[in-house]
Scaffold this motif. Structure first.
Motif, PDB file in Angstrom:
ATOM      1  N   VAL A  32       0.845  -1.206   0.000  1.00 54.13           N
ATOM      2  CA  VAL A  32       0.000   0.000   0.000  1.00 54.13           C
ATOM      3  C   VAL A  32       0.872   1.244   0.000  1.00 54.13           C
ATOM      4  CG1 VAL A  32      -1.696   1.321   1.311  1.00 54.13           C
ATOM      5  CG2 VAL A  32      -1.927  -1.156   1.114  1.00 54.13           C
ATOM      6  N   ALA A  33       1.873   1.269   0.880  1.00 50.08           N
ATOM      7  CA  ALA A  33       2.726   2.446   0.995  1.00 50.08           C
ATOM      8  C   ALA A  33       3.440   2.760  -0.309  1.00 50.08           C
ATOM      9  CB  ALA A  33       3.738   2.257   2.122  1.00 50.08           C
ATOM     10  N   SER A  34       3.875   1.754  -1.028  1.00 55.60           N
ATOM     11  CA  SER A  34       4.585   1.998  -2.282  1.00 55.60           C
ATOM     12  C   SER A  34       3.665   2.593  -3.343  1.00 55.60           C
ATOM     13  CB  SER A  34       5.201   0.694  -2.794  1.00 55.60           C
ATOM     14  OG  SER A  34       4.191  -0.274  -3.059  1.00 55.60           O
ATOM     15  N   ARG A  35       2.375   2.235  -3.288  1.00 52.04           N
ATOM     16  CA  ARG A  35       1.434   2.781  -4.278  1.00 52.04           C
ATOM     17  C   ARG A  35       1.032   4.211  -3.952  1.00 52.04           C
ATOM     18  NH1 ARG A  35       2.961  -1.497  -5.477  1.00 52.04           N
ATOM     19  NH2 ARG A  35       2.038  -3.036  -6.895  1.00 52.04           N
ATOM     20  N   LEU A  36       1.187   4.637  -2.710  1.00 49.29           N
ATOM     21  CA  LEU A  36       0.829   6.000  -2.331  1.00 49.29           C
ATOM     22  C   LEU A  36       1.939   6.987  -2.642  1.00 49.29           C
ATOM     23  CD1 LEU A  36      -0.955   5.387   1.095  1.00 49.29           C
ATOM     24  CD2 LEU A  36      -1.998   5.903  -1.116  1.00 49.29           C
ATOM     25  N   HIS A  37       3.137   6.498  -2.943  1.00 51.51           N
ATOM     26  CA  HIS A  37       4.246   7.383  -3.294  1.00 51.51           C
ATOM     27  C   HIS A  37       4.018   7.930  -4.702  1.00 51.51           C
ATOM     28  CE1 HIS A  37       8.190   9.105  -3.415  1.00 51.51           C
ATOM     29  NE2 HIS A  37       8.481   8.619  -2.231  1.00 51.51           N
ATOM     30  N   GLY A  38       4.246   9.226  -4.854  1.00 49.31           N
ATOM     31  CA  GLY A  38       3.933   9.866  -6.124  1.00 49.31           C
ATOM     32  C   GLY A  38       4.938   9.621  -7.218  1.00 49.31           C
ATOM     33  N   ASN A  39       6.246   9.542  -6.875  1.00 49.24           N
ATOM     34  CA  ASN A  39       7.258   9.471  -7.927  1.00 49.24           C
ATOM     35  C   ASN A  39       8.435   8.610  -7.479  1.00 49.24           C
ATOM     36  OD1 ASN A  39       8.293  10.038 -10.422  1.00 49.24           O
ATOM     37  ND2 ASN A  39       8.266  12.246 -10.168  1.00 49.24           N
ATOM     38  N   PRO A  40       8.246   7.316  -7.261  1.00 55.25           N
ATOM     39  CA  PRO A  40       9.369   6.489  -6.801  1.00 55.25           C
ATOM     40  C   PRO A  40      10.482   6.360  -7.818  1.00 55.25           C
ATOM     41  CG  PRO A  40       7.470   5.121  -7.381  1.00 55.25           C
ATOM     42  CD  PRO A  40       7.017   6.543  -7.460  1.00 55.25           C
ATOM     43  N   ALA A  41      10.181   6.513  -9.118  1.00 59.65           N
ATOM     44  CA  ALA A  41      11.230   6.383 -10.136  1.00 59.65           C
ATOM     45  C   ALA A  41      12.283   7.473  -9.970  1.00 59.65           C
ATOM     46  CB  ALA A  41      10.615   6.449 -11.533  1.00 59.65           C
ATOM     47  N   ASN A  42      11.865   8.686  -9.565  1.00 63.18           N
ATOM     48  CA  ASN A  42      12.829   9.771  -9.371  1.00 63.18           C
ATOM     49  C   ASN A  42      13.796   9.468  -8.235  1.00 63.18           C
ATOM     50  OD1 ASN A  42      11.773  11.185 -11.447  1.00 63.18           O
ATOM     51  ND2 ASN A  42      10.731  12.730 -10.215  1.00 63.18           N
ATOM     52  N   TRP A  82      11.788  11.345   1.491  1.00 65.42           N
ATOM     53  CA  TRP A  82      10.739  10.647   2.213  1.00 65.42           C
ATOM     54  C   TRP A  82      10.611   9.238   1.655  1.00 65.42           C
ATOM     55  CZ3 TRP A  82       6.225  14.743   2.254  1.00 65.42           C
ATOM     56  CH2 TRP A  82       6.531  15.725   3.194  1.00 65.42           C
ATOM     57  N   ASP A  83      10.654   8.261   2.534  1.00 63.49           N
ATOM     58  CA  ASP A  83      10.453   6.894   2.080  1.00 63.49           C
ATOM     59  C   ASP A  83       8.959   6.611   1.947  1.00 63.49           C
ATOM     60  OD1 ASP A  83       9.574   6.664   4.677  1.00 63.49           O
ATOM     61  OD2 ASP A  83      11.292   5.497   5.367  1.00 63.49           O
ATOM     62  N   ARG A 124       6.954   4.785   3.630  1.00 63.99           N
ATOM     63  CA  ARG A 124       6.185   4.823   4.878  1.00 63.99           C
ATOM     64  C   ARG A 124       5.855   6.252   5.277  1.00 63.99           C
ATOM     65  NH1 ARG A 124       6.532   0.815   9.574  1.00 63.99           N
ATOM     66  NH2 ARG A 124       5.509   1.862  11.305  1.00 63.99           N
ATOM     67  N   GLU A 125       6.822   7.169   5.107  1.00 60.70           N
ATOM     68  CA  GLU A 125       6.585   8.573   5.456  1.00 60.70           C
ATOM     69  C   GLU A 125       5.555   9.199   4.525  1.00 60.70           C
ATOM     70  OE1 GLU A 125       7.050  12.196   7.496  1.00 60.70           O
ATOM     71  OE2 GLU A 125       7.686  10.160   7.991  1.00 60.70           O
ATOM     72  N   VAL A 126       5.664   8.915   3.230  1.00 59.84           N
ATOM     73  CA  VAL A 126       4.684   9.453   2.288  1.00 59.84           C
ATOM     74  C   VAL A 126       3.296   8.903   2.596  1.00 59.84           C
ATOM     75  CG1 VAL A 126       3.990   9.492  -0.132  1.00 59.84           C
ATOM     76  CG2 VAL A 126       6.383   9.836   0.469  1.00 59.84           C
ATOM     77  N   ALA A 127       3.208   7.620   2.937  1.00 58.33           N
ATOM     78  CA  ALA A 127       1.914   7.022   3.270  1.00 58.33           C
ATOM     79  C   ALA A 127       1.321   7.668   4.508  1.00 58.33           C
ATOM     80  CB  ALA A 127       2.076   5.517   3.476  1.00 58.33           C
ATOM     81  N   ARG A 128       2.157   7.918   5.509  1.00 60.13           N
ATOM     82  CA  ARG A 128       1.667   8.558   6.737  1.00 60.13           C
ATOM     83  C   ARG A 128       1.124   9.950   6.435  1.00 60.13           C
ATOM     84  NH1 ARG A 128       0.863   7.803  12.462  1.00 60.13           N
ATOM     85  NH2 ARG A 128       0.947   9.880  13.387  1.00 60.13           N
ATOM     86  N   ARG A 129       1.875  10.744   5.691  1.00 60.40           N
ATOM     87  CA  ARG A 129       1.420  12.109   5.396  1.00 60.40           C
ATOM     88  C   ARG A 129       0.214  12.097   4.462  1.00 60.40           C
ATOM     89  NH1 ARG A 129       5.181  16.255   6.808  1.00 60.40           N
ATOM     90  NH2 ARG A 129       7.046  15.378   7.774  1.00 60.40           N
ATOM     91  N   THR A 130       0.110  11.075   3.633  1.00 61.19           N
ATOM     92  CA  THR A 130      -1.058  10.989   2.754  1.00 61.19           C
ATOM     93  C   THR A 130      -2.331  10.740   3.548  1.00 61.19           C
ATOM     94  OG1 THR A 130       0.255  10.193   0.874  1.00 61.19           O
ATOM     95  CG2 THR A 130      -2.090   9.700   0.856  1.00 61.19           C
ATOM     96  N   ILE A 131      -2.300   9.788   4.487  1.00 63.89           N
ATOM     97  CA  ILE A 131      -3.510   9.510   5.250  1.00 63.89           C
ATOM     98  C   ILE A 131      -3.854  10.665   6.184  1.00 63.89           C
ATOM     99  CG2 ILE A 131      -3.160   7.023   5.103  1.00 63.89           C
ATOM    100  CD1 ILE A 131      -2.226   7.052   8.023  1.00 63.89           C
ATOM    101  N   VAL A 132      -2.831  11.378   6.686  1.00 62.09           N
ATOM    102  CA  VAL A 132      -3.099  12.533   7.540  1.00 62.09           C
ATOM    103  C   VAL A 132      -3.773  13.645   6.744  1.00 62.09           C
ATOM    104  CG1 VAL A 132      -1.990  14.393   8.836  1.00 62.09           C
ATOM    105  CG2 VAL A 132      -1.299  12.037   9.237  1.00 62.09           C
ATOM    106  N   SER A 133      -3.202  13.981   5.588  1.00 56.94           N
ATOM    107  CA  SER A 133      -3.771  15.074   4.786  1.00 56.94           C
ATOM    108  C   SER A 133      -5.145  14.702   4.241  1.00 56.94           C
ATOM    109  CB  SER A 133      -2.820  15.433   3.642  1.00 56.94           C
ATOM    110  OG  SER A 133      -2.565  14.307   2.807  1.00 56.94           O
ATOM    111  N   GLU A 134      -5.322  13.462   3.810  1.00 56.28           N
ATOM    112  CA  GLU A 134      -6.626  13.030   3.279  1.00 56.28           C
ATOM    113  C   GLU A 134      -7.701  13.117   4.367  1.00 56.28           C
ATOM    114  OE1 GLU A 134      -9.093  11.619   0.214  1.00 56.28           O
ATOM    115  OE2 GLU A 134      -6.919  11.635  -0.029  1.00 56.28           O
ATOM    116  N   THR A 135      -7.391  12.631   5.566  1.00 57.69           N
ATOM    117  CA  THR A 135      -8.362  12.666   6.662  1.00 57.69           C
ATOM    118  C   THR A 135      -8.629  14.086   7.119  1.00 57.69           C
ATOM    119  OG1 THR A 135      -7.508  10.507   7.380  1.00 57.69           O
ATOM    120  CG2 THR A 135      -8.903  11.708   8.921  1.00 57.69           C
TER     121      THR A 135
END
Length: 518
Positions: free
Chosen positions: A68-78, A102-103, A105-116
């Protein structure tokens, strides 16, 4: 069944007879019934809040799954590209790559915080704190969470207990919870806060000296907006410093009160050291009521903070800086349209004129068609001008992410449509984003577009849409009138003053008759 077979009710016994309830009895019964409804609602609210905590835990556990966390990252290729080319990066490229630290896990955490936070219209810091509280309540205070889930204690009781419990070492947390939880079920929140704090002080294995030294590192001050042109200034420091400061302010206020709140004309040498020295004495022509003690304390605090200096001389010549946008007619007392204080909002015209009267300089903003502020630099220049930055700072005031209130002066100016991808450097493609949200825009699945006038449309990873408007919608100025150049020759090239061109002879128009036939 016949009438003869019907069983009649027994005759009332004289011993069981109860008289009609009196008015006092009915009032007492109704009082119990109404208050019990409120208590039942409180228990329902507590159980709902406990269920919400369980949902927050489920959200955290879901977001921490690697797939899940890897799919929430916007640009892992960069990130992978930056790791491969780290040795050959320029300084600017390295700075840009730092935004990708940001790895998943960090992107996933900030994503769920901002979304909520955006969905529930709550500050991100609040959601982040609630996520931590949910984890700590379930892990470190299971008995408290169970009582909370049953509606036996309120959310404030639970968080108060948790806040004191987390400051204890692991070995003393269970004993503290066991002793203080019964008090949470019995005492109101205010009394329970004091009880829990005193019990924590008694059970803590570390000395007060060690704990005070550690707590001193958390000292800070902050400002908070309030309605009607007011604000709060908070100072978190040692108990003796804050108490001594308040006692000093209170002593000065009481002395001024006893002196009758003297004006400068009535000051004696002794009184002047308490009144005019702080710039708080009243105007002799002012016939307003004498200031109360609370007003005197506030005025003394303001005078000491705005004009005072530290014992080592720091602060001398240093003044706080605020940006106030004042309509010119308001400034000339020809209109009463409110001014705008950066980071706050509307303030009264009188306060704006007072600030302007002591302002060392003025900056013209987009209120006149000939300001000359450059608002577009096209696609050939990435950096924006000082004038453009000032325009954007006044327009935005804060970070433009939904719900964020960090000031624009400490935020980045971001290209909504990335400059590297062909976005232009103009006011309709620039907006302020604080550093966390600047990174979130580039590293997560959040997307944003900008309309003319600085209107941002955000799309969350959950495909929800949010709109943020500029704090001060200011239209771009009209272009300057063309500069008048030297007069150009209007005669044909072969014509001179000596050989003028032949023009047709003019014939005068005949006069209209006195009695025209119409």
């Amino acid at each position: 069944m016949s009438i003869a077979d019907e069983v009649l009710p027994p005759a009332p016994d004289d011993d069981d007879y109860s008289p009609e309830p009196t008015l006092d009895d009915r009032v007492q019964t109704d009082l119990v019934r109404h208050t019990e409804r409120i208590a039942a609602d409180d228990r329902l609210i507590a159980r709902a809040q406990a269920r919400r905590i369980e949902h927050l835990l489920d959200l955290q556990d879901w977001s921490e799954q690697p797939q899940v966390a890897s799919r929430l990252h916007g640009n892992p290729a960069n990130i992978r590209l930056a790791d491969d080319n780290a040795a050959s990066m320029t300084e600017d490229q390295a700075r840009a790559a730092a935004y990708n630290r940001w790895d998943d896990r960090e992107v996933a955490r900030r994503t769920i915080v901002s979304e909520t936070a955006c969905l529930t219209r709550v500050a991100e810091r609040t959601i982040d704190r609630q996520l931590n509280e949910a984890r700590f309540l379930s892990s470190y205070a299971p008995a408290t969470f169970a009582a909370f889930s049953r509606g036996e204690i309120s959310y404030r009781h639970a968080t108060t207990l948790l806040g004191q419990l987390l400051t204890l070492p692991d070995g003393g947390q269970a004993a503290f919870e066991e002793k203080v939880l019964p008090e949470a079920k019995r005492l109101p929140v205010g009394r329970f806060i004091d009880k829990a704090r005193r019990l924590r002080e008694r059970l803590h294995p570390e000395s007060i000296v060690t704990r005070s030294t550690n707590a001193l590192t958390e000292r800070h001050s902050r400002w908070e907006a309030a309605p009607d042109g007011m604000g709060w200034l908070h100072w978190y420091g040692t108990a003796h410093d804050t108490k001594a400061a308040y006692d000093r302010i209170n002593t000065m206020a009481v002395r001024l009160k006893h002196l009758g709140d003297p004006s400068p004309a009535d000051q004696t040498d002794d009184a002047s050291s308490n009144g005019a020295a702080f710039g708080i004495a009243q105007d002799p022509a002012d016939d307003s009521p004498t200031r109360t003690l609370d007003q005197l304390r506030a005025d003394i605090t303001a005078a000491l903070l705005l004009d005072g200096i530290t014992p080592d001389g720091m602060g001398a010549g240093i003044r706080g800086t605020v940006m106030v946008t004042v309509p010119v007619l308001t400034l000339l007392s020809l209109d009463e349209e409110p001014a705008t204080l950066e980071g706050y909002g509307p303030i009264s015209p009188e306060a704006a004129r007072e600030i302007a009267g002591h302002a060392p300089s003025f900056t013209r903003l987009l209120t006149h068609p000939e300001t000359g502020v450059v608002l577009s630099l096209g696609k050939t220049q990435h950096k924006n001008t000082k004038a453009m930055k000032k325009y954007l700072r006044v327009r935005d005031e804060t970070c433009r992410f939904p719900g964020c209130s960090r000031p624009a002066v400490t935020s980045d100016v971001d290209h909504t449509d990335p400059w590297a991808g062909g976005g232009s450097t103009d006011s309709d493609n620039l907006a302020h984003l604080c550093e966390p949200h600047h990174r979130l825009k580039h590293l997560s699945q959040w997307r944003v577009t900008q309309e003319p006038g600085g209107i941002l449309h955000w799309t969350s990873p959950g495909k929800r849409s949010y709109r943020t408007d500029p704090a001060n919608p200011i239209g771009p100025p009209r272009p300057r009138p063309p500069v008048a150049g030297p007069k150009t020759r209007k005669r044909p090239a072969d014509e001179t003053y000596l050989t003028p061109r032949q023009r047709p002879t003019r014939h005068p128009t005949p006069p209209v008759p006195e009695n025209p036939p119409f």
